[in-house]
Design a protein around this motif. Structure first.
Motif, PDB file in Angstrom:
ATOM      1  N   MET A 124     -47.686  -8.564  56.091  1.00 56.69           N
ATOM      2  CA  MET A 124     -48.526  -7.728  55.240  1.00 56.69           C
ATOM      3  C   MET A 124     -47.644  -6.703  54.527  1.00 56.69           C
ATOM      4  SD  MET A 124     -51.787  -5.543  56.396  1.00 56.69           S
ATOM      5  CE  MET A 124     -52.917  -5.010  55.178  1.00 56.69           C
ATOM      6  N   LEU A 125     -47.875  -6.550  53.276  1.00 56.21           N
ATOM      7  CA  LEU A 125     -47.105  -5.622  52.448  1.00 56.21           C
ATOM      8  C   LEU A 125     -47.690  -4.217  52.555  1.00 56.21           C
ATOM      9  CD1 LEU A 125     -44.920  -5.217  50.260  1.00 56.21           C
ATOM     10  CD2 LEU A 125     -46.701  -5.682  48.586  1.00 56.21           C
ATOM     11  N   GLU A 126     -46.837  -3.263  52.831  1.00 57.16           N
ATOM     12  CA  GLU A 126     -47.277  -1.868  52.890  1.00 57.16           C
ATOM     13  C   GLU A 126     -46.691  -1.111  51.703  1.00 57.16           C
ATOM     14  OE1 GLU A 126     -46.932   0.364  56.470  1.00 57.16           O
ATOM     15  OE2 GLU A 126     -47.228  -1.403  57.704  1.00 57.16           O
ATOM     16  N   VAL A 127     -47.523  -0.315  51.075  1.00 59.84           N
ATOM     17  CA  VAL A 127     -47.082   0.474  49.937  1.00 59.84           C
ATOM     18  C   VAL A 127     -47.222   1.948  50.309  1.00 59.84           C
ATOM     19  CG1 VAL A 127     -47.518   1.055  47.532  1.00 59.84           C
ATOM     20  CG2 VAL A 127     -47.809  -1.299  48.306  1.00 59.84           C
ATOM     21  N   HIS A 128     -46.160   2.696  50.124  1.00 62.97           N
ATOM     22  CA  HIS A 128     -46.186   4.131  50.380  1.00 62.97           C
ATOM     23  C   HIS A 128     -45.884   4.856  49.065  1.00 62.97           C
ATOM     24  CE1 HIS A 128     -46.245   3.583  54.733  1.00 62.97           C
ATOM     25  NE2 HIS A 128     -45.406   2.589  54.520  1.00 62.97           N
ATOM     26  N   ARG A 129     -46.738   5.792  48.744  1.00 66.24           N
ATOM     27  CA  ARG A 129     -46.530   6.555  47.519  1.00 66.24           C
ATOM     28  C   ARG A 129     -46.428   8.033  47.866  1.00 66.24           C
ATOM     29  NH1 ARG A 129     -50.510   2.728  45.239  1.00 66.24           N
ATOM     30  NH2 ARG A 129     -49.316   1.357  43.901  1.00 66.24           N
ATOM     31  N   THR A 130     -45.524   8.698  47.236  1.00 74.68           N
ATOM     32  CA  THR A 130     -45.353  10.125  47.438  1.00 74.68           C
ATOM     33  C   THR A 130     -45.433  10.825  46.092  1.00 74.68           C
ATOM     34  OG1 THR A 130     -43.881   9.714  49.308  1.00 74.68           O
ATOM     35  CG2 THR A 130     -43.803  11.905  48.330  1.00 74.68           C
ATOM     36  N   HIS A 131     -46.246  11.851  46.037  1.00 71.58           N
ATOM     37  CA  HIS A 131     -46.378  12.644  44.817  1.00 71.58           C
ATOM     38  C   HIS A 131     -45.778  14.019  45.087  1.00 71.58           C
ATOM     39  CE1 HIS A 131     -48.993   9.721  42.875  1.00 71.58           C
ATOM     40  NE2 HIS A 131     -49.548   9.566  44.067  1.00 71.58           N
ATOM     41  N   ARG A 132     -45.000  14.508  44.172  1.00 71.39           N
ATOM     42  CA  ARG A 132     -44.406  15.835  44.297  1.00 71.39           C
ATOM     43  C   ARG A 132     -44.918  16.714  43.169  1.00 71.39           C
ATOM     44  NH1 ARG A 132     -38.202  15.727  45.470  1.00 71.39           N
ATOM     45  NH2 ARG A 132     -38.801  17.576  46.616  1.00 71.39           N
ATOM     46  N   ALA A 133     -45.173  17.950  43.507  1.00 70.13           N
ATOM     47  CA  ALA A 133     -45.657  18.899  42.507  1.00 70.13           C
ATOM     48  C   ALA A 133     -45.124  20.286  42.833  1.00 70.13           C
ATOM     49  CB  ALA A 133     -47.179  18.922  42.497  1.00 70.13           C
ATOM     50  N   LYS A 134     -45.057  21.129  41.828  1.00 67.88           N
ATOM     51  CA  LYS A 134     -44.682  22.523  42.024  1.00 67.88           C
ATOM     52  C   LYS A 134     -45.926  23.381  41.854  1.00 67.88           C
ATOM     53  CE  LYS A 134     -39.873  22.996  41.001  1.00 67.88           C
ATOM     54  NZ  LYS A 134     -38.842  23.719  40.294  1.00 67.88           N
ATOM     55  N   ILE A 135     -46.073  24.322  42.744  1.00 66.59           N
ATOM     56  CA  ILE A 135     -47.207  25.239  42.669  1.00 66.59           C
ATOM     57  C   ILE A 135     -46.698  26.560  42.113  1.00 66.59           C
ATOM     58  CG2 ILE A 135     -48.963  26.456  43.993  1.00 66.59           C
ATOM     59  CD1 ILE A 135     -48.753  24.120  46.027  1.00 66.59           C
ATOM     60  N   ARG A 136     -47.237  26.944  40.988  1.00 68.86           N
ATOM     61  CA  ARG A 136     -46.776  28.166  40.336  1.00 68.86           C
ATOM     62  C   ARG A 136     -47.659  29.368  40.649  1.00 68.86           C
ATOM     63  NH1 ARG A 136     -44.471  26.105  34.562  1.00 68.86           N
ATOM     64  NH2 ARG A 136     -43.400  24.289  35.398  1.00 68.86           N
ATOM     65  N   ASN A 137     -48.860  29.113  41.131  1.00 65.09           N
ATOM     66  CA  ASN A 137     -49.780  30.209  41.453  1.00 65.09           C
ATOM     67  C   ASN A 137     -50.105  30.179  42.952  1.00 65.09           C
ATOM     68  OD1 ASN A 137     -51.218  27.840  41.334  1.00 65.09           O
ATOM     69  ND2 ASN A 137     -53.044  28.772  40.471  1.00 65.09           N
ATOM     70  N   HIS A 138     -49.066  30.132  43.763  1.00 61.19           N
ATOM     71  CA  HIS A 138     -49.226  29.960  45.209  1.00 61.19           C
ATOM     72  C   HIS A 138     -50.158  31.000  45.825  1.00 61.19           C
ATOM     73  CE1 HIS A 138     -48.165  29.999  49.505  1.00 61.19           C
ATOM     74  NE2 HIS A 138     -48.096  28.692  49.320  1.00 61.19           N
TER      75      HIS A 138
END
Length: 43
Positions: free
Chosen positions: A1-15
């Motif tokens: 079975m094929l596993e797909v992993h996705r990672t999204h990166r973002a910067k938070i400017r108004n933390h």
């Protein structure tokens, strides 16, 4: 079975404005993961 992993990166400017919401969402995601993981072990 094929596993797909996705990672999204973002910067938070108004933390300071979103920190509390991010903490609540992180806590909720953690609890949801634990429930799903527990359920999958039972099944």
């Amino acid at each position: 079975m094929l596993e797909v992993h996705r990672t999204h990166r973002a910067k938070i400017r108004n933390h300071a404005q979103v920190a509390e919401s991010l903490d609540r969402h992180g806590w909720s995601a953690s609890k949801l993961w634990n429930v799903a993981n527990d359920h999958s072990r039972e099944v």
